[in-house]
Design a protein around this motif. Structure first.
Motif, PDB file in Angstrom:
ATOM      1  N   MET A   1       0.828  -1.199   0.000  1.00 52.01           N
ATOM      2  CA  MET A   1       0.000   0.000   0.000  1.00 52.01           C
ATOM      3  C   MET A   1       0.864   1.252   0.000  1.00 52.01           C
ATOM      4  N   LYS A   2       1.923   1.279   0.798  1.00 50.42           N
ATOM      5  CA  LYS A   2       2.786   2.456   0.886  1.00 50.42           C
ATOM      6  C   LYS A   2       3.543   2.690  -0.421  1.00 50.42           C
ATOM      7  N   VAL A   3       3.973   1.610  -1.063  1.00 50.40           N
ATOM      8  CA  VAL A   3       4.648   1.750  -2.348  1.00 50.40           C
ATOM      9  C   VAL A   3       3.680   2.274  -3.403  1.00 50.40           C
ATOM     10  N   VAL A   4       2.428   1.782  -3.376  1.00 46.53           N
ATOM     11  CA  VAL A   4       1.419   2.252  -4.335  1.00 46.53           C
ATOM     12  C   VAL A   4       1.151   3.739  -4.141  1.00 46.53           C
ATOM     13  N   VAL A   5       1.091   4.194  -2.899  1.00 38.85           N
ATOM     14  CA  VAL A   5       0.892   5.616  -2.631  1.00 38.85           C
ATOM     15  C   VAL A   5       2.047   6.435  -3.198  1.00 38.85           C
ATOM     16  N   ILE A   6       3.269   5.955  -3.036  1.00 32.58           N
ATOM     17  CA  ILE A   6       4.429   6.660  -3.589  1.00 32.58           C
ATOM     18  C   ILE A   6       4.330   6.724  -5.105  1.00 32.58           C
ATOM     19  N   VAL A   7       3.988   5.607  -5.732  1.00 29.12           N
ATOM     20  CA  VAL A   7       3.904   5.573  -7.194  1.00 29.12           C
ATOM     21  C   VAL A   7       2.786   6.479  -7.695  1.00 29.12           C
ATOM     22  N   SER A   8       1.665   6.542  -6.955  1.00 25.96           N
ATOM     23  CA  SER A   8       0.518   7.332  -7.399  1.00 25.96           C
ATOM     24  C   SER A   8       0.849   8.811  -7.554  1.00 25.96           C
ATOM     25  N   GLY A   9       1.858   9.287  -6.850  1.00 26.61           N
ATOM     26  CA  GLY A   9       2.244  10.687  -6.998  1.00 26.61           C
ATOM     27  C   GLY A   9       3.520  10.882  -7.787  1.00 26.61           C
ATOM     28  N   ALA A  10       4.489   9.969  -7.650  1.00 25.05           N
ATOM     29  CA  ALA A  10       5.787  10.155  -8.286  1.00 25.05           C
ATOM     30  C   ALA A  10       5.780   9.838  -9.776  1.00 25.05           C
ATOM     31  N   VAL A  11       4.783   9.087 -10.244  1.00 25.80           N
ATOM     32  CA  VAL A  11       4.785   8.686 -11.651  1.00 25.80           C
ATOM     33  C   VAL A  11       4.431   9.842 -12.574  1.00 25.80           C
ATOM     34  N   TRP A  12       3.683  10.839 -12.087  1.00 25.56           N
ATOM     35  CA  TRP A  12       3.177  11.877 -12.987  1.00 25.56           C
ATOM     36  C   TRP A  12       4.254  12.767 -13.580  1.00 25.56           C
ATOM     37  N   PRO A  13       5.213  13.286 -12.820  1.00 25.83           N
ATOM     38  CA  PRO A  13       6.265  14.086 -13.471  1.00 25.83           C
ATOM     39  C   PRO A  13       7.019  13.317 -14.543  1.00 25.83           C
ATOM     40  N   ILE A  14       7.290  12.036 -14.294  1.00 19.40           N
ATOM     41  CA  ILE A  14       8.020  11.239 -15.281  1.00 19.40           C
ATOM     42  C   ILE A  14       7.155  10.986 -16.510  1.00 19.40           C
ATOM     43  N   LEU A  15       5.897  10.630 -16.292  1.00 18.46           N
ATOM     44  CA  LEU A  15       4.990  10.332 -17.397  1.00 18.46           C
ATOM     45  C   LEU A  15       4.794  11.541 -18.302  1.00 18.46           C
ATOM     46  N   LEU A  16       4.472  12.679 -17.722  1.00 18.48           N
ATOM     47  CA  LEU A  16       4.172  13.865 -18.527  1.00 18.48           C
ATOM     48  C   LEU A  16       5.417  14.399 -19.219  1.00 18.48           C
ATOM     49  N   ASN A  17       6.551  14.370 -18.545  1.00 18.22           N
ATOM     50  CA  ASN A  17       7.787  14.823 -19.192  1.00 18.22           C
ATOM     51  C   ASN A  17       8.209  13.882 -20.307  1.00 18.22           C
ATOM     52  N   THR A  18       7.971  12.586 -20.123  1.00 18.06           N
ATOM     53  CA  THR A  18       8.300  11.637 -21.187  1.00 18.06           C
ATOM     54  C   THR A  18       7.421  11.873 -22.406  1.00 18.06           C
TER      55      THR A  18
END
Length: 275
Positions: free
Chosen positions: A139-156
């Motif tokens: 659950m804690k890893v999913v919470v981290i991914v739910s926020g950290a993935v967006w800068p990488i996704l949009l910049n990519t």
């Protein structure tokens, strides 16, 4: 007559010059923190508030709190969850961003949904994640991914979209395979934007790691800081904040080393353009 040897005499660097450069390289990153610590100590000696301890008291609390079993029981698990969350965010962000960036109809289809999901603050998803996954490390890893993935996704996505059209047409005219165009043209062209997204994701991931442990956990760095705050262990609480800052500095230094290696060609081009 003496024969010309073709060698140009060079003046050896003096020890004073090398020493001054080393001193300057240490003064810039350490000067301001040292000055702030001195000011902090001066202000702390003039106040009677127990909520503002002096740096020496915090340093003693840091040693007593984090040097020992707490480092293994709390800090290392937090760092492991942080590493897993960042790694998953990088893989998902680059993979999905590349596919979306290369496929125009998919990009147009998903753009409203991506804007909607990006606008949701990740901390509000913690109760939902607790209900679906339980109070677990997953659950804690999913919470981290739910926020950290967006800068990488949009910049990519933006980096892939911004690939030079002339270079793409040239690769197609020479019948370069799709995989080779992706690996040797698209991803290298998008790599500066991708690395910028990773830099932003590191700070977001660190924040979400602490928040997820404060909400639902019985161990971890965030849990310990909240525990110290609830029990008015002020020096220990400040020591946890200092430890978080040190983790952030370590991440920044490690990222800088990786970025310089990955983007050597990019920084080389910038140096040539400046010359």
């Amino acid at each position: 007559m003496t024969a010309y040897t073709g060698r140009i005499a060079t003046r050896p660097r003096s020890r004073r010059t090398i020493g001054s450069r080393i001193a300057a390289s240490l003064l810039y990153p350490l000067g301001l923190p040292t000055l702030l610590l001195v000011l902090w100590g001066l202000v702390a000696t003039r106040t009677t508030s127990r909520f503002f301890p002096d740096p020496l008291t915090i340093a003693e609390a840091f040693r007593d709190t984090w040097v020992g079993p707490a480092f293994v029981d709390d800090v290392l698990p937090s760092l492991a969850r942080l590493g897993l969350g960042v790694a998953a965010s990088i893989v998902l962000g680059i993979a999905a961003g590349t596919v979306i960036g290369l496929t125009r109809w998919l990009r147009d289809l998903l753009e409203p949904l991506l804007e909607f999901l990006r606008a949701i603050p990740p901390p509000v998803l913690i109760p939902v994640a607790m209900l679906l996954l339980g109070i677990t490390d997953t659950m804690k890893v999913v919470v981290i991914v739910s926020g950290a993935v967006w800068p990488i996704l949009l910049n990519t996505i933006e980096g892939v979209r911004g690939t030079d059209s002339v270079m793409k047409e040239t690769a197609e005219s020479f019948q370069v395979s799709w995989w080779e165009r992706l690996w040797f043209l698209v991803l290298p062209a998008a790599s500066p934007r991708i690395m910028a997204g990773v830099r932003q994701a590191l700070s977001v991931a660190l924040i979400l790691m602490v928040i997820s442990e404060m909400f639902a956990s019985s161990s971890g760095l965030g849990y310990r800081i909240a525990y110290f705050q609830r029990n008015y262990l002020i020096a220990e609480m400040w020591s946890g904040i200092v430890l978080l800052g040190l983790v952030g500095v370590f991440l920044a230094v490690a990222f800088g080393l990786v970025e310089r290696r990955v983007l050597r060609w990019y920084h080389g081009i910038r140096e040539v353009n400046r010359a």
